[in-house]
Design an enzyme around this catalytic site. Structure first.
Site, PDB file in Angstrom:
ATOM      1  N   LYS A   1      -3.177   5.315   3.231  1.00  0.00           N
ATOM      2  CA  LYS A   1      -3.047   5.342   4.700  1.00  0.00           C
ATOM      3  C   LYS A   1      -3.751   6.582   5.276  1.00  0.00           C
ATOM      4  CE  LYS A   1       1.367   2.832   4.442  1.00  0.00           C
ATOM      5  NZ  LYS A   1       1.200   1.654   5.307  1.00  0.00           N
TER       6      LYS A   1
ATOM      7  N   THR B   1       1.521  -3.263  10.821  1.00  0.00           N
ATOM      8  CA  THR B   1       2.204  -3.873  11.974  1.00  0.00           C
ATOM      9  C   THR B   1       2.457  -2.812  13.045  1.00  0.00           C
ATOM     10  OG1 THR B   1       4.223  -3.596  10.670  1.00  0.00           O
ATOM     11  CG2 THR B   1       3.322  -5.831  10.822  1.00  0.00           C
TER      12      THR B   1
HETATM   13  N1  LIG Z   1       4.633  -3.776   0.332  1.00  0.00           N
HETATM   14  N2  LIG Z   1       3.985  -3.928   1.147  1.00  0.00           N
HETATM   15  N3  LIG Z   1       3.268  -4.120   1.938  1.00  0.00           N
HETATM   16  C1  LIG Z   1       3.119  -3.825   3.312  1.00  0.00           C
HETATM   17  C2  LIG Z   1       3.910  -2.565   3.700  1.00  0.00           C
HETATM   18  N4  LIG Z   1       3.583  -1.445   2.978  1.00  0.00           N
HETATM   19  O1  LIG Z   1       5.268  -2.777   3.606  1.00  0.00           O
HETATM   20  O2  LIG Z   1       3.609  -4.978   4.010  1.00  0.00           O
HETATM   21  C3  LIG Z   1       3.361  -4.975   5.405  1.00  0.00           C
HETATM   22  C4  LIG Z   1       3.936  -6.263   5.955  1.00  0.00           C
HETATM   23  O3  LIG Z   1       3.186  -7.355   5.553  1.00  0.00           O
HETATM   24  C5  LIG Z   1       1.865  -4.856   5.713  1.00  0.00           C
HETATM   25  O4  LIG Z   1       1.682  -4.794   7.092  1.00  0.00           O
HETATM   26  C6  LIG Z   1       1.302  -3.611   5.053  1.00  0.00           C
HETATM   27  O5  LIG Z   1      -0.077  -3.583   5.250  1.00  0.00           O
HETATM   28  C7  LIG Z   1       1.621  -3.637   3.558  1.00  0.00           C
HETATM   29  O6  LIG Z   1       1.180  -2.472   2.919  1.00  0.00           O
END
Ligand SMILES: [N-]=[N+]=N[C@]1([C@H](N)O)O[C@H](CO)[C@@H](O)[C@H](O)[C@H]1O
Length: 821
Positions: free
Chosen positions: A561, A663
């Protein structure tokens, strides 16, 4: 005979009575001396009373109408606070505020009593929460299943700029939204061994014996939709010992021993694993996954058996099950065990039912996040499930794989459910794709990369099983609740129906050209910045000007990130201000919010570095108000609700190809915060929606990243070629910021010696240039506010109602079932 639902009016007086009654009869408190927490609990219970009838009615109607239901299996639900959301969704906000007001109580003060329900790490857990809100709002029959963690995501404190974790005892002062359902308690088996037996017809049957039992007590939380009478539930399982007290052992004199099983059992749902995008591989984590999956499937099968006298082949027509990442993937061998071992179905029939029932959402491409359980651990905890996985694998490799690629062992190795290199592991992602009729990514770019890379062979084998379903957010919480002022302005300008049809926000577009509208829009933003400035003062002891540009990066701390790229730009800016005190630079406040997984050393080093730079910059008289850096501790949903409406610039700067969707980017754009970002995840679609003139894109694309890596990326080349960059890195890793030059050597080494895996140095100059463009644009406030309005107007696509309706149409084949008055 079901009693007629008692009419709990929604009037101010009826609410007053309910609140008073709960204070007196439920809490046994004197109204005169009741604490603020008592008033909060009583108010929650008064609202819960009014939604519970809808919950019962929804459940009854879903059962009687025999409709299919979706069951969302997620190990995380990052719900945040519920009271204000439930008040606004049920249309009881104003009357409750008035009722409390007449009793001398301020609703806003009570809202702050509520601890966040922080049963999640980040995006994945928050997405599940947004989905639950949308499922009820668009009248889809659904049940969310998860774990009733006693402790949620840790509370973060900074001590000398370093992160320190504290347990999150979120239920200590009561948790009025949840209701225990002991009559639906389930028993789960673990460990033990498998013996081959023969049933009455002489057919071989596997029996799982000498297991340890665990009980699962369900807690139901009502999920109130917006302006809909559908109230679905979130059912969370709490682990309990099968036998609370072992008298035998007690009589032998060891009291503690007698309670050992109880203590062990309760650890299963004790605490959320605090890792975001990295797998833990710990035994307790596997036990947590199986525990909630086994309870949930037993509950779903019970409902099917009680509700219908249908053949098992009809099970998928009544139950759709969505796997939120691979965390619940053990549900696939568990349903096979139930159908084959317990119900005696032939293997192929059972397998067909499984594939028709399950669907899987992948949330990340990061190798370290893909769950792989060692075969030895799996065999010890779930011996029968391992057998079933081996059988699924054998039939798959000798079946579809051999058919498509005869004799191709390489294809078999890559598609196998078992990883053989460096020990034997169960590949939960492969199992999830194979056991599901649909696999989706969470943004268009992410899904493309899934099909081209991670699941390329599966995509070649089953192309029709893959689809994209771009993430979304609920516009109720992330606009109507956290920014009611902007919500009211929008409703006044284009009517209220945008709350149920977010595409209507487009009607705001022409108002961007109206100076009066821009002025009102800008005032709302500035008022939120004044509120946030107060929070920053209280939390960080730093005074910031609401007229500065609020530059926000709020998300989990992870190298991909690139919070450290943000820091490189900040230190470059700091240098420039010192070198050119008269430079025409618009004052800026850099705002960070981020938790690092407790075991993630470099992430913690980056947090320390940001806090160290902040301490220097904020107290450097040569800088004054030009530059401020603040790191708000304990970033969580309720804090995000304060930061997002006050943000001017949204940092979405991940290395292209790493952030599946994001998101937070959607929430910030919706609230008029312009995005500075790479073409990664959903940023790509945000640019498509808002227009490239209303966003600041920089950096390498996914293809350019691949190219650079292929030709060999050496960060030292960028270090030596760019003096500003070199000075910045040298300065950060000197003793200037902490008096100890060793402090940030880990960060320096990751950027240079260790090859800068996330290409911060490769994207540095493009990022710095984009930030300069931001500064120039912000100076033209009319232009900036116009761009902000167009962001709000054009992100309707990112409503989770749209996302959920797409899941219902393309994956679950689920009809909407409106519930009457
Ligand atoms: N585990 N996981 N994944 C993620 C977030 N870190 O929680 O899911 C989120 C929800 O799908 C994504 O928006 C995000 O990019 C992704 O890295």
């Amino acid at each position: 005979m079901t009693p007629a639902p008692c009419d709990l009016g929604n009037s101010k007086d009826s609410l007053k009575n309910s609140i008073i009654n709960h204070l007196r009869f439920t809490l046994g408190a004197y109204v005169e001396s009741a604490s603020k927490n008592d008033w909060w609990v009583a108010t929650c219970l008064a609202i819960r009373d009014r939604v519970m009838d809808h919950a019962t009615k929804s459940r009854t109607l879903h059962r009687q109408s025999g409709v299919r239901r979706v069951h969302y299996l997620s190990l995380e639900y990052l719900m945040g606070r519920l009271l204000e959301n439930n008040l606004r969704n049920s249309g009881l906000y104003e009357s409750t505020k008035a009722a409390l007001g007449e009793m001398g109580k301020d609703l806003d003060a009570l809202l702050d009593c509520e601890p966040d329900m922080g049963l999640g790490n980040g995006g994945l857990g928050r997405l599940a929460a947004c989905f639950m809100d949308s499922l009820s709002t668009v009248n889809l029959p659904a049940i969310g299943y998860g774990i009733h963690y006693e402790f949620g995501l840790f509370r973060q404190e900074f001590v000398n700029g370093k992160q320190v974790e504290h347990p999150d005892a979120w239920m200590r002062d009561g948790s009025p939204w949840k209701i225990a359902r002991p009559s639906y308690r389930q028993t789960v088996q673990l460990y033990g061994r498998v013996v081959q037996k023969f049933d009455d017809c002489g057919h071989p049957r596997s029996e799982w014996v000498e297991t340890k039992a665990l009980l699962g007590l369900p807690w139901d939380i009502p999920i109130v939709g917006y302006d809909s009478h559908t109230v679905n539930v979130l059912r969370l399982w709490q682990a309990q010992a099968d036998e609370d007290f072992n008298f035998q052992v007690f009589n032998e004199g060891s009291y503690v021993e007698a309670l050992r099983d109880k203590a062990i059992a309760e650890t299963v749902s004790k605490v959320l694993y605090p890792n975001d995008s990295t797998e833990s591989g710990k035994e307790l984590r596997l036990v947590q996954q199986y525990f909630f999956v086994a309870c949930s499937l037993a509950d779903i099968v019970r409902r099917f058996k009680v509700g219908y006298t249908l053949p098992w082949s009809e099970f998928p027509s009544k139950a759709a099950i969505q796997l939120n990442d691979t965390h619940p993937a053990v549900a696939i061998p568990e349903l096979m065990r139930i159908l084959v071992d317990l119900e005696g179905l032939p293997w192929n029939e059972a397998w067909k039912i499984c594939q028709e029932t399950f669907a899987y959402t992948n949330h990340t491409l990061l190798p370290e996040a893909l769950e792989m359980w060692s075969v030895s651990l799996f065999e010890r905890v779930l011996p029968r499930h391992l057998q079933i996985i081996y059988q699924i694998n054998q039939l798959f490799l000798e079946g579809d794989v051999e058919a498509k690629w005869p004799g191709d062992s390489e294809k078999k190795r890559s598609l196998s459910l078992i990883e053989e290199r460096g020990g034997k592991y169960v590949r939960m992602a492969n199992l999830s794709v194979l056991g599901s009729h649909a696999t989706n990514g969470v943004a268009a770019l992410h899904t493309r990369l899934l099909c081209e890379r991670l699941f390329a062979d599966f995509y070649a084998l089953y192309p029709d099983r893959f689809l994209n379903l771009t993430n979304g957010i609920t516009f109720r919480r992330w606009l109507d609740v956290c920014n009611p002022q902007l919500s009211a302005l929008i409703t006044e300008t284009i009517g209220e129906s945008w709350k149920k049809n977010a595409d209507l926000l487009r009607n705001l577009d022409p108002h961007a050209d109206d100076p009066a509208f821009r002025a009102r829009y800008a005032k709302i933003k500035r008022d939120h910045k004044v509120v946030l400035a107060k929070i920053i003062e209280d939390e960080c002891g730093v005074t910031v000007s609401p007229d500065a540009l609020f530059d926000v990066q709020i998300k989990r701390l992870h190298e991909y990130k690139r919070q450290h790229l943000n820091l490189l730009n900040i230190v470059t800016l700091y240098r420039e201000i010192l070198d050119n005190p008269n430079a025409d630079f618009h004052p800026r406040v850099f705002i960070f919010g981020a938790k690092a997984a407790p075991g993630y050393f470099l992430a913690k080093n980056i947090i320390h570095a940001i806090n160290a730079v902040a301490a220097k910059v904020n107290n450097d008289p040569r800088v004054g108000d030009k530059l401020k850096v603040v790191f708000l501790p304990n970033y969580r949903v309720s804090l995000a609700e304060k930061i997002i409406p006050a943000s001017d610039l949204s940092e979405q700067i991940s290395t292209a190809g790493k952030e599946a969707s994001g998101t937070g980017n959607m929430k910030l754009a919706l609230n008029g915060s312009l995005t500075i970002g790479t073409l990664d995840g959903a940023n790509v679609e945000i640019e498509e929606e808002v227009g490239s003139e209303n966003i600041f894109i920089f950096g390498l694309t996914v293809e350019e990243v691949t190219e650079l890596r292929a030709k060999g990326y050496n960060p030292w080349d960028y270090y030596w070629a760019n003096e500003k960059l070199r000075n910045t890195i040298d300065w950060i890793s000197s003793d200037y910021f902490t008096g100890n030059a060793e402090e940030f050597q880990p960060l320096r080494r990751s950027l240079l010696d260790h090859g800068d895996p996330y290409l911060c140095l490769a994207d540095y100059q493009s990022y710095v240039d984009a930030q300069a463009k931001v500064d120039a644009t912000y100076k033209d406030q009319d232009k900036w506010v116009k761009m902000a309005i167009l962001n709000t107007a054009r992100v309707g696509k990112f409503s989770s109602d749209r996302t959920i309706l797409q899941y219902a149409e393309k994956v679950w084949n689920l009809p909407q079932v409106p519930i009457g008055e």
